[in-house]
Design a protein around this motif. Structure first.
Motif, PDB file in Angstrom:
ATOM      1  N   GLU A  80       9.458 -10.428  22.161  1.00 28.14           N
ATOM      2  CA  GLU A  80      10.592  -9.567  22.461  1.00 28.14           C
ATOM      3  C   GLU A  80      10.086  -8.175  22.429  1.00 28.14           C
ATOM      4  N   THR A  81       9.378  -7.796  21.568  1.00 28.81           N
ATOM      5  CA  THR A  81       8.554  -6.240  21.425  1.00 28.81           C
ATOM      6  C   THR A  81       7.832  -5.877  22.642  1.00 28.81           C
ATOM      7  N   GLY A  82       6.999  -7.171  22.891  1.00 29.43           N
ATOM      8  CA  GLY A  82       6.150  -6.889  23.967  1.00 29.43           C
ATOM      9  C   GLY A  82       5.024  -5.949  23.797  1.00 29.43           C
ATOM     10  N   THR A  83       3.974  -5.970  24.941  1.00 25.33           N
ATOM     11  CA  THR A  83       2.911  -5.339  24.775  1.00 25.33           C
ATOM     12  C   THR A  83       2.719  -4.237  25.800  1.00 25.33           C
ATOM     13  N   THR A  84       2.354  -3.060  25.707  1.00 24.67           N
ATOM     14  CA  THR A  84       2.117  -1.978  26.768  1.00 24.67           C
ATOM     15  C   THR A  84       1.241  -2.640  27.631  1.00 24.67           C
ATOM     16  N   SER A  94       0.945  -1.187  -0.111  1.00 23.50           N
ATOM     17  CA  SER A  94       0.094  -0.012   0.113  1.00 23.50           C
ATOM     18  C   SER A  94       0.907   1.266  -0.079  1.00 23.50           C
ATOM     19  N   ARG A  95       0.696   2.185  -0.815  1.00 23.45           N
ATOM     20  CA  ARG A  95       1.257   3.472  -0.990  1.00 23.45           C
ATOM     21  C   ARG A  95       0.507   4.549  -0.163  1.00 23.45           C
ATOM     22  N   LYS A  96      -0.884   4.228   0.064  1.00 23.19           N
ATOM     23  CA  LYS A  96      -1.717   5.224   0.979  1.00 23.19           C
ATOM     24  C   LYS A  96      -1.611   4.922   2.400  1.00 23.19           C
ATOM     25  N   ARG A  97      -2.025   6.133   3.189  1.00 25.19           N
ATOM     26  CA  ARG A  97      -1.994   5.757   4.488  1.00 25.19           C
ATOM     27  C   ARG A  97      -2.772   4.763   4.985  1.00 25.19           C
ATOM     28  N   ALA A  98      -2.319   3.935   5.891  1.00 24.96           N
ATOM     29  CA  ALA A  98      -2.831   2.822   6.318  1.00 24.96           C
ATOM     30  C   ALA A  98      -3.143   2.815   7.900  1.00 24.96           C
ATOM     31  N   TRP A  99      -4.387   2.768   8.274  1.00 27.83           N
ATOM     32  CA  TRP A  99      -4.810   3.188   9.805  1.00 27.83           C
ATOM     33  C   TRP A  99      -4.463   1.947  10.647  1.00 27.83           C
ATOM     34  N   LEU A 100      -3.752   2.297  11.965  1.00 23.00           N
ATOM     35  CA  LEU A 100      -3.641   1.283  13.083  1.00 23.00           C
ATOM     36  C   LEU A 100      -4.865   1.717  13.978  1.00 23.00           C
ATOM     37  N   ASP A 101      -4.748   2.955  14.448  1.00 24.48           N
ATOM     38  CA  ASP A 101      -5.584   3.465  15.371  1.00 24.48           C
ATOM     39  C   ASP A 101      -6.623   4.400  14.937  1.00 24.48           C
ATOM     40  N   PHE A 102      -7.698   3.893  14.800  1.00 25.23           N
ATOM     41  CA  PHE A 102      -8.618   4.913  13.727  1.00 25.23           C
ATOM     42  C   PHE A 102      -9.287   6.085  14.466  1.00 25.23           C
ATOM     43  N   GLN A 103      -9.205   5.888  15.963  1.00 24.73           N
ATOM     44  CA  GLN A 103      -9.934   6.976  16.561  1.00 24.73           C
ATOM     45  C   GLN A 103      -9.019   8.158  16.460  1.00 24.73           C
ATOM     46  N   ASN A 104      -7.563   7.648  17.012  1.00 25.40           N
ATOM     47  CA  ASN A 104      -6.514   8.688  17.083  1.00 25.40           C
ATOM     48  C   ASN A 104      -5.785   9.147  15.803  1.00 25.40           C
ATOM     49  N   ASP A 105      -6.011   8.500  14.631  1.00 30.82           N
ATOM     50  CA  ASP A 105      -5.397   8.402  13.341  1.00 30.82           C
ATOM     51  C   ASP A 105      -4.186   8.184  13.559  1.00 30.82           C
ATOM     52  N   VAL A 106      -3.543   7.043  13.830  1.00 27.66           N
ATOM     53  CA  VAL A 106      -2.323   6.639  13.854  1.00 27.66           C
ATOM     54  C   VAL A 106      -2.038   5.497  12.894  1.00 27.66           C
ATOM     55  N   THR A 107      -1.074   6.031  11.915  1.00 24.63           N
ATOM     56  CA  THR A 107      -1.157   4.995  10.641  1.00 24.63           C
ATOM     57  C   THR A 107       0.406   4.345  10.934  1.00 24.63           C
ATOM     58  N   VAL A 108       0.427   3.528   9.674  1.00 22.13           N
ATOM     59  CA  VAL A 108       1.620   2.575   9.739  1.00 22.13           C
ATOM     60  C   VAL A 108       2.922   3.571   9.612  1.00 22.13           C
ATOM     61  N   PRO A 163      -1.556  -5.111  15.931  1.00 21.98           N
ATOM     62  CA  PRO A 163      -0.772  -4.953  14.656  1.00 21.98           C
ATOM     63  C   PRO A 163       0.161  -3.932  14.707  1.00 21.98           C
ATOM     64  N   ALA A 164      -0.152  -2.993  15.584  1.00 14.60           N
ATOM     65  CA  ALA A 164       0.902  -1.669  15.451  1.00 14.60           C
ATOM     66  C   ALA A 164       2.458  -2.468  16.128  1.00 14.60           C
ATOM     67  N   LEU A 165       2.249  -2.947  17.115  1.00 16.08           N
ATOM     68  CA  LEU A 165       3.655  -3.588  17.521  1.00 16.08           C
ATOM     69  C   LEU A 165       4.081  -4.667  16.817  1.00 16.08           C
ATOM     70  N   ALA A 166       3.391  -5.443  16.205  1.00 17.79           N
ATOM     71  CA  ALA A 166       3.874  -6.395  15.081  1.00 17.79           C
ATOM     72  C   ALA A 166       4.679  -5.429  14.116  1.00 17.79           C
ATOM     73  N   ILE A 167       4.135  -4.306  13.506  1.00 15.43           N
ATOM     74  CA  ILE A 167       5.065  -3.615  12.618  1.00 15.43           C
ATOM     75  C   ILE A 167       6.298  -2.925  13.231  1.00 15.43           C
ATOM     76  N   LYS A 185      -7.764  -1.335  21.520  1.00 10.80           N
ATOM     77  CA  LYS A 185      -8.259  -2.874  21.783  1.00 10.80           C
ATOM     78  C   LYS A 185      -8.038  -3.581  20.431  1.00 10.80           C
ATOM     79  N   THR A 186      -8.126  -2.940  19.227  1.00 12.83           N
ATOM     80  CA  THR A 186      -8.011  -3.444  17.828  1.00 12.83           C
ATOM     81  C   THR A 186      -6.836  -3.009  17.313  1.00 12.83           C
ATOM     82  N   ALA A 187      -6.332  -1.940  17.760  1.00 14.22           N
ATOM     83  CA  ALA A 187      -5.111  -1.480  17.057  1.00 14.22           C
ATOM     84  C   ALA A 187      -3.562  -1.640  17.523  1.00 14.22           C
ATOM     85  N   ASN A 188      -3.459  -2.158  18.752  1.00 16.27           N
ATOM     86  CA  ASN A 188      -2.153  -2.324  19.610  1.00 16.27           C
ATOM     87  C   ASN A 188      -1.410  -3.454  18.865  1.00 16.27           C
TER      88      ASN A 188
END
Lengths: 189, 416, 981, 95
Positions: C560-564, C495-509, C545-549, C540-543
């Motif tokens: 190793e990266t772990g969760t918050t 994807s070249r376009k913005r890809a959302w992780l946290d939809f509410q706070n607008d945090v993208t890949v 995928p984001a930490l996987a990235i 709840k839905t965003a974390n």
């Protein structure tokens, strides 16, 4: 001496209200007497309580009833007891009966007493009392000293559906307010 | 790299590809002039000022986890200089002045927001105590302003003026007080220190001190031994654990302070409001959440989490003073480890071990102290004499009987 | 508009049509709908705007994990911001409005911000807005604040009532889905006390959203039967609409029961109840949460989680689209396609990221294996999606499944860390669970129905026998294990376009990658820098995928990266509910003195002293302002006699063979030789040598004393005495009991006090010889009422205190006033009390503030040199005893007409006002009607040797600076002749 | 938290108030030659351990007993609860 007769006024004016399913009543005729057990004096106190009051000395956290039935003795902690007496025995008489085996203090005016009864009593207390009052673990005669709406209180189960509640008399109004507030919040009038 | 609006603009045009790490990730060198243990706000500020103001070179900050993982990122972001006692107030006023110039100083927007702080009072004797405090503040050069209940009714009409259990009689404002974006303080200091050559070493836990004949010559760490001219401990809630490795017992207990934030809301609160009688204080973050807290849980703990009674106690205080927040939802709670001292005031001092220094005992007031703590600790490390505004923060003060007990509670940390 | 997307089936009651408004427009739904399902039924896809970029937002989930569909519910003072439409049960008359837009939802003026997004990447604000300095508070920050936040508070008092309560059980089962129901059946049948709580208003969990079969019955029917059986068991309490939101130490849970949120009006009933549940054991059956896959423009309305799409179809009878596309990395996503097809909804395509054989084939549906969605189009809702191979698919609903994450939240509330389970590509509960908690079903990573049912049954049986009960003999409910293969596929790299992780706070890949580039690589740094997971859904839905990235960026593994850290609450809890009834006047209980009624009838104003209400003064007709009343009370007392209710002072009965020894150790002054019938002033120090309380102790009998403490410290003194008794001196026979509430106590002060007291006590000789200053007696008053009588004085006048049983207190006040009528007796309140004690130079709370020593207070003479007492050793420390220490002295204004101000600091004349020159402070002031001018007590360095010196009382905060003279603190009767009378 | 009171059984910690390290029972001998140092260390210095901690709790909203609770400061797990008075007696404080 002045020409004036002092008049005892119940802390809550003898409050009584039937909520239908629950009844809240101020109990005004109890005498409450604390007994402190002298250091190393448990045996002597037990003997005096048995002979003077006709009651066995209960273990901490439990209560016992006198043979004649109008006196209940609560063991509040390691060396302190509370007599709840509805038989009209005066503080002086009771103190005399112990014959120095315990240190007594008249606590009758320290506490306001309320009786909460009825099938919904449990539901009302569920909103107030942190203690598990399920009859399996809090049977008749069980009591606990605890905190109810920020107030130091004693809860005693007298019958399946009847509780005696004690609270510091200066907070009688707030305590009653908490109790009647609960009744209203569970939907009673 | 200097940050500016222009930089943000040009980077935006080029896909934000040019941003560099805010701090390097160096491996530890075998030796430093000064090692600072603890990459929290105070430790990073100390490193920054040591390098910038005192010209010290060869400095390392060792952090067990990630920088800013302690109280700098767990507090309720309040800054103020409204202390009472002469041992404290000039220090906190110095801190306030440093806050006021911080962002330009370290070229990072930490959102220092002087939105005011208000302490409510409810009786004449509380008012008298606040008048004493206000005058003490003004003696130190700080601002203070007493407000009547009528003033407050105009300014903060949503407070409960008519049905409160403890009616509001007035309040003490410090208009220069306010909030600062807490994480950004750590990052800004880290960036500033890194730019001046300080090695910030994360995931590096100190496991012991090299002490011989009463002299500390370095530390053992999970990344190996590191020699140092001076070792400066600055680890807040972990103070006792770390100093125990040097055989030193402290007049400190570790406690948890919970803090809370609601879901984001459009602006409702202008500044910080403190309702002392009800154990409640609150402000609103730039993101819109109401950030609030109250008392510490009150028992020794290292668990960084608290229990339910305090959550309820704090909420009760909030509803008692501003019943409009009833429908705002608590979103998240968290806990920070407070290095509660025996009189509620901190230490910035040498220890009896030559070359080993200690900074701690900040209780729940460490955030606002961050710049001054860093400056004064740096002063002590660089010159070996206390900064003039930190002369009271000595470790031997209890032995001497010099108490800096703002609340008058004595040697019981959970009451401070 | 009609319910264009309504299809057959579901658990809604079509006979009940409900009307509701969204942004003022009237819609209809049915009983059993959520606001979200009703909006979808009506074809309303756009429901809100995102936080930062004001992007159009639609309904994304069907549960409490919803990040997008936040609305403002209700109106007026009932207005409730940020309510998730996916959990708001529909009721007739519901009003909702969308949030965070200027102008209408459709044409949000702030949407232009989205065009600026290149300049608004993560953390941009840390790098700018610094110049000019003054602009932050005045310009930048107000703009940021205004645009931040989502919903609004009404700014009015919350009109609803809330309550709290306590529940206890043997086993708390959290979640009433298949695993929870299975566990509840096992536990309930065994007879243990069970609480089964679920956040939903219809219990059964995913059984109501799926087309599963359990024990040969449709899953939903099986759930209903199980619930009916559980409801019939007296030992089981079923709590619907109840969220267990926090797991605290030792089996204490926070639970929020929503009582009236599904009703149009609360009608005086508690809106919500906060239950504190104490459970011997807990079984977490919280299920799992589906996560999305990130791809270009994946945030448009109409893009939903695949499981949620099934929920809308199966449970609510709503088809979220007419042409649905499925994008999945796992087997489960396929069931969305098959379920929908079965209901007659058209499936445009199934795109599976895995390069495997298709799981099934559907007529009309294109199947793309190894496919990826790279972009979508559609201004206010998706209209097409583009695949990596360039293919465009027309679709109005894109159902996305990135696999399921066990709902480990509560397992981590006590700092437990989840563990990675690679076969399901998800975190599962780790080893450090809260004590006595077990996890069952999908919450424990058992992602198939058969396993979930079995685990609920097994764990519950084990728990039952742990508790000493015998499990009932029945077998686990049986269901097939559905296909559940999954691959770890998090985002579409093409994807070249913005890809959302946290939809509410607008945090993208891109933001995650930027955070990496700038060194914010720890998950906590990532969260704090980008605000990922800090929105109302807590990611709840965003974390995941984001930490996987982030893991991919750093080259580390996901574990190793772990969760918050997961922290309470699980879902947001209204502050009103956490406060319950403790608000307004009910915030804290009151304590009332026995004469409160009399005081109220006689013009008293009251002041809060701790929880007590005390009469502050008694206004009489014609008096202008409180000073008039107080001056009168003081003057009449000093001239004749005054009466004050002093019940609030702490009173402690002390008995025991060693009571004297005990008192001797806790007071600084000697107590061994106090005779029976006498009272002594006593001073207590903390162990650190600082004075903290004083009072009097009377010896009533050989082994019987009664101690008074200050009002404020009554509880603390009792606690510290018990500490001394139990911990320091356990060998002493001494017993303490509070009698503060038992006795109504009145001070009777003034030259005529003896005459008045003589009138009310029964036959006691009150002469100075028989009953001198500091005498006490147990006696009777008013013809036989038990009483305690003390001759002590706080005012400096000849004075007594009489105590009678509290029930007689109100009457006693009347009796005293009546008996005192011929002396013109006056009732006085705490203000007059304060004036008189300042005139006399007695220290009170403002002086005994926990910062002053006995020496400072001028009470050095009470520190015995002959014995040990608590605080003795440390009171001798150098800094507490040096020459330069503070001393309590009196102050009067040089210009007598000027008022003194408490809280002023003392600066020597001619010195600059700064901290260094601060020599002390004024602790208490009063206008003395006796002297006719303002007087004060205060602490100043070496005060005792500076009598007559004039210093500046510095008080710019209040009243200004004035010149004051240092004088003796004893303004009245310094020799004490009056009180000894 | 729940504290298992040795006389009254499990009670919510909200009924209690907390003082601190149970070493506060060991009040030094005021007559000792180094009493000043002894009291300083007794009152002010703490081990403050991360792990097992013996600490004093007071059952204020209950029977007014002081308890010594052995609690882990990392996990909050309570392993032992005794009457402080029994502990004090065992330490010979009745002499």
């Amino acid at each position: 001496m002045a020409e004036f007769n002092l008049r005892a006024e119940p802390f809550l004016g003898g409050f009584s209200h039937d909520y239908g399913g629950a009844m809240v009543e101020e109990v005004t005729d109890l005498s409450l007497i604390s007994i402190a057990q002298p250091l190393n004096g448990r045996a002597a106190l037990a003997k005096a309580v048995q002979s003077g009051l006709g009651c066995t000395l209960p273990a901490p956290g439990s209560s016992a009833v006198a043979e004649n039935g109008d006196l209940r003795l609560l063991c509040l902690g390691m060396d302190s007891f509370l007599v709840i007496n509805s038989g009209g025995m005066s503080y002086d008489r009771l103190a005399a009966k112990l014959d120095g085996a315990g240190y007594t203090t008249d606590q009758s005016d320290n506490w306001v007493a309320l009786e909460l009864s009825g099938t919904l009593a449990y539901a009302i207390l569920e909103r107030l009392c942190p203690i598990d009052l399920h009859p399996d673990v809090f049977p008749i005669g069980a009591f606990a000293r605890t905190s109810i709406e920020h107030l130091n209180s004693i809860v005693l189960r007298q019958r399946e559906d009847r509780f005696l509640l004690l609270c510091a008399s200066s907070s009688a109004t707030s305590f009653l307010h908490a109790l009647t507030g609960s009744a209203v919040l569970i939907g009673l009038k | 790299m200097r940050y500016s609006a222009l930089k943000v603009f040009t980077q935006g045009l080029t896909g934000n590809k040019g941003w560099k790490p805010v701090w390097r990730e160096p491996d530890p060198k075998p030796q430093y002039n000064v090692i600072i243990i603890g990459g929290g706000g105070h430790g990073l500020a100390t490193a920054y000022y040591l390098a910038k103001e005192f010209g010290i070179q060869s400095i390392a900050v060792l952090e067990k986890g990630w920088i800013g993982s302690g109280n700098i990122g767990r507090n309720t972001t309040i800054v103020r200089s409204n202390y009472l006692l002469p041992g404290n107030q000039p220090f906190y006023e110095m801190s306030m002045k440093l806050w006021e110039n911080l962002e330009q100083d370290f070229n990072y927007n930490a959102m220092v927001s002087q939105r005011s702080i208000l302490n409510l009072f409810h009786s004449d004797s509380q008012r008298d105590a606040f008048v004493r405090r206000a005058n003490a503040m003004m003696l130190s050069g700080a601002d203070a302003e007493l407000a009547s209940a009528e003033d407050l009714r105009r300014e903060l009409p949503f407070l409960d003026f008519d049905n409160a259990r403890f009616p509001i009689k007035g309040g003490l404002f410090q208009r220069r007080g306010g909030t600062v974006r807490h994480d950004a303080v750590a990052w800004g200091y880290a960036r500033g220190a890194d730019l001046r050559g300080v090695d910030i070493i994360q995931n590096c836990e100190v496991t012991g001190f090299d002490i011989k004949d009463g002299v500390c010559t370095g530390v053992q760490t999970t990344k190996g031994a590191i020699k140092a001219g001076k070792v400066a401990v600055c680890v807040a809630g972990s103070s006792s654990r770390v100093m125990a490795k040097a055989g030193i017992r402290l007049p400190i207990e570790s406690h948890v302070l919970q803090a809370f934030v609601t879901e984001g809301l459009k602006p409702v609160l202008p500044g910080v409001i403190t309702f002392g009688v009800g154990h409640f204080y609150v402000s609103q973050s730039d993101k819109g959440g109401l950030v609030f807290g109250g008392n510490i849980d009150g028992y020794n703990t290292y668990a960084q989490r608290g229990n339910l009674p305090v959550v309820e106690d704090v909420a009760e205080g909030g509803m008692a003073i501003m019943p409009m927040i009833g429908r705002a939802r608590l979103l998240r709670s968290w806990g920070g480890l407070m290095d509660m001292s025996m009189d509620g005031s901190p230490f910035i001092d040498k220890t009896h071990i030559s070359g080993l220094y200690f900074n701690g005992g900040w209780c729940y007031g460490g955030f606002k102290a961050t710049p001054a703590s860093g400056m004064c600790y740096a002063h002590l490390l660089a010159r070996d004499v206390p900064h003039p505004h930190a002369t009271a923060f000595r470790l031997d003060r209890f032995k001497r009987g010099y108490l800096i007990d703002e609340k008058g509670q004595g040697a019981q940390p959970n009451l401070h | 508009m009609s319910q264009i997307n309504r299809i057959k089936g579901g658990l809604i009651d079509r006979s009940q049509k409900l009307e509701f408004r969204f942004n003022g427009r009237v819609f209809h739904g049915h009983q059993g709908d959520t606001l979200a399902s009703a909006l979808l039924a009506n074809g309303q896809r756009l429901v809100g705007r995102s936080f930062k970029y004001h992007r159009p937002r639609g309904i994304f989930t069907a549960g409490s994990e919803e990040p997008n569909a936040l609305v403002q519910l209700r109106s007026g003072a009932f207005q409730e911001p940020n309510t998730r439409a996916t959990v708001a049960q529909l009721f007739d008359g519901l009003e909702a409005t969308s949030q965070n837009h200027i102008g209408s939802l459709d044409f949000d003026l702030m949407a232009a911000v989205d065009l600026m997004s290149p300049f608004l990447s993560a953390g941009f604000y840390y790098k700018t807005f610094m110049w000019p300095k003054a602009f932050w508070e005045k310009l930048y920050e107000p703009i940021i604040r205004k645009s931040a936040g989502l919903g609004s508070l009404s700014m009015r008092e919350d009109p609803d009532v809330y309550d709290k309560g306590f529940l206890h059980c043997d086993i708390l089962i959290i979640g009433a889905g298949p695993a929870g129901l299975s566990a509840a059946l096992s536990a309930g049948r065994a007879g243990v006390r069970v609480i089964l709580a679920d956040e939903d208003f219809v219990l059964g969990g995913r059984l109501n959203s799926e087309t599963f079969v359990v024990d040969g019955q449709p899953g939903g029917d099986w759930a209903a039967r199980a619930l009916a059986e559980l409801a019939s068991l007296p030992n089981v309490r079923i709590m619907a609409r109840t969220t267990i939101w926090g797991a605290y130490d030792h089996g204490v849970f926070g639970a929020l029961e929503r009582r009236t949120d599904h009703l149009a009006q609360s009608a005086g009933h508690p809106r919500q109840i906060l239950w504190r549940v104490t459970a011997k054991r807990s079984i977490l059956a919280a299920g799992s949460i589906e996560r999305p896959i990130a791809f270009g423009n994946n945030d448009r309305p109409g893009i939903m989680l695949a499981g949620a799409v099934r929920t809308y179809v199966n449970r609510f009878g709503v088809a979220p689209g007419k042409q649905v596309t499925v994008f999945t990395n796992n087997d489960d996503g396929w069931r969305t396609a098959t379920d929908l097809a079965q209901k007659g909804v058209r499936i445009s395509a199934i795109v599976d990221s895995r390069d495997i054989a298709p799981l099934t084939s559907l007529p009309d549906a294109e199947i793309v294996m190894g496919g990826r969605v790279v972009d979508t189009a559609g201004r206010k809702g998706i209209s097409t999606c583009t695949l990596a191979n360039g293919q465009k698919i027309k679709t109005d609903c894109l159902a996305v499944s990135g696999g399921w994450s066990p709902n480990v939240h509560l397992t981590c509330h006590q700092r437990g860390r989840p563990e990675w389970q690679s076969d399901i590509a998800a975190f599962v509960p780790g080893q450090n669970l809260p004590a006595n908690m077990a996890v069952v079903g999908t919450a424990n990573g058992l992602l198939t129905l058969g396993e979930a049912l079995r685990s609920g049954h097994q764990i519950a049986e084990g728990t039952v026998s742990d508790l000493g009960f015998t499990a009932a003999r029945h077998s686990a409910p049986v269901a097939d294990n559905e296909a559940s293969g999954v691959s770890a596929f998090w985002y579409v790299g093409e994807s070249r376009k913005r890809a959302w992780l946290d939809f509410q706070n607008d945090v993208t890949v891109k933001d995650v990658k930027l955070a990496y580039a700038e060194g914010f690589r720890s998950v906590e740094h990532l969260k704090r820098y980008t605000t990922l997971g800090m929105a109302t859904d807590q990611g709840k839905t965003a974390n995941i995928p984001a930490l996987a990235i982030m893991a991919e960026c750093t080259g580390k593994t996901i574990p190793e990266t772990g969760t918050t850290i997961f922290r309470p609450p699980y879902t947001p809890v209204p502050i009103g509910a956490l406060a319950g009834r403790s608000r307004g006047k009910d915030f804290r209980p009151y304590r009332l003195t026995p004469s409160h009624k009399w005081a109220k009838q006689n013009g008293a104003s009251f002041v809060e002293v701790g929880n007590w209400l005390r009469a502050q003064w008694y206004a009489r007709a014609g008096e202008k302002g409180w000073r008039n009343s107080v001056d009168r009370e003081v003057t009449m007392t000093r001239n004749s006699v005054g009466i004050c209710d002093v019940t609030t002072l702490g009173k402690i009965d002390i008995q025991g063979r060693d009571a004297a020894q005990f008192l001797n150790r806790v007071y600084t002054n000697a107590f061994l030789k106090l005779p029976v019938g006498r009272v002594r002033y006593g001073l207590m120090l903390r162990e650190d040598g600082i004075a903290y309380d004083d009072g009097t102790t009377a010896r009533l009998g050989e082994n019987h004393y009664v101690m008074t403490t200050t009002t404020a410290n009554a509880g603390l003194v009792f606690q510290r005495l018990e500490f001394a008794r139990q911990c320091l001196f356990p060998g002493l026979d001494v017993h303490l009991i509070s009698v503060t509430d038992g006795w109504a106590q009145f001070a009777i002060a003034g030259p005529n006090s003896r005459k008045l007291v003589q009138k009310v006590v029964d036959g006691l000789d009150m002469s100075n010889e028989a009953f001198p200053f500091m005498a006490c007696a147990e006696t009777t008053v008013f013809g036989g009422t038990k009483a305690r009588l003390f001759r002590i004085s706080f005012s400096g006048e000849m004075a007594y205190e009489i105590a009678v049983p509290a029930r007689l207190g109100n009457s006693m006040m009347q009796g005293l006033m009546e008996a005192g009528a011929k002396f013109d007796a006056v009732a006085y309140g705490t203000e007059a009390l304060g004036v008189m004690r300042i005139e006399k130079g007695h220290a009170a709370g403002n002086e005994l503030n926990g910062q002053t020593t006995a020496l400072d207070l001028g009470l050095g003479g009470f520190m015995s040199k002959k014995k040990d007492y608590i605080g003795k050793t440390l009171s001798e420390r150098a800094e507490l005893t040096h020459e330069d220490a503070m001393r309590l002295v009196g102050f009067r204004p040089v210009e007598r007409s000027k008022p003194l101000v408490a809280g002023a600091h003392f600066i020597a004349q001619g010195q600059e006002a700064n901290t260094e020159n601060d020599e002390g402070w004024m602790s208490s002031v009063a206008f003395s009607p006796t002297l006719g001018h303002s007087i004060g007590l205060g602490f100043i360095r070496r005060g005792h040797v500076r009598m007559g010196e004039v210093v500046t009382a510095y008080s710019p905060a209040r009243g200004g600076n004035i010149a004051v003279e240092i004088v003796s603190p004893h303004f009245i009767d310094p020799e004490g002749g009056r009180q000894r009378g | 938290m729940i504290i298992d009171h040795p006389l009254l059984g499990p009670r919510d910690a909200a009924e209690f108030t907390y003082l601190g390290d149970a070493t506060l029972i060991n009040r030094p001998d005021p007559a000792a030659p180094d009493a000043a140092d002894g009291f300083y260390e007794y009152l002010y210095l703490r081990d403050n351990p991360a792990g097992e901690h013996n600490e004093l709790w007071y059952h204020e909203q209950g029977d007014r007993a002081w308890l010594v609770v052995s609690r882990n400061t990392l996990t909050h797990e309570i392993t032992k609860v005794e009457l402080a008075r029994d502990v004090a007696l065992r330490l010979g404080r009745d002499r």
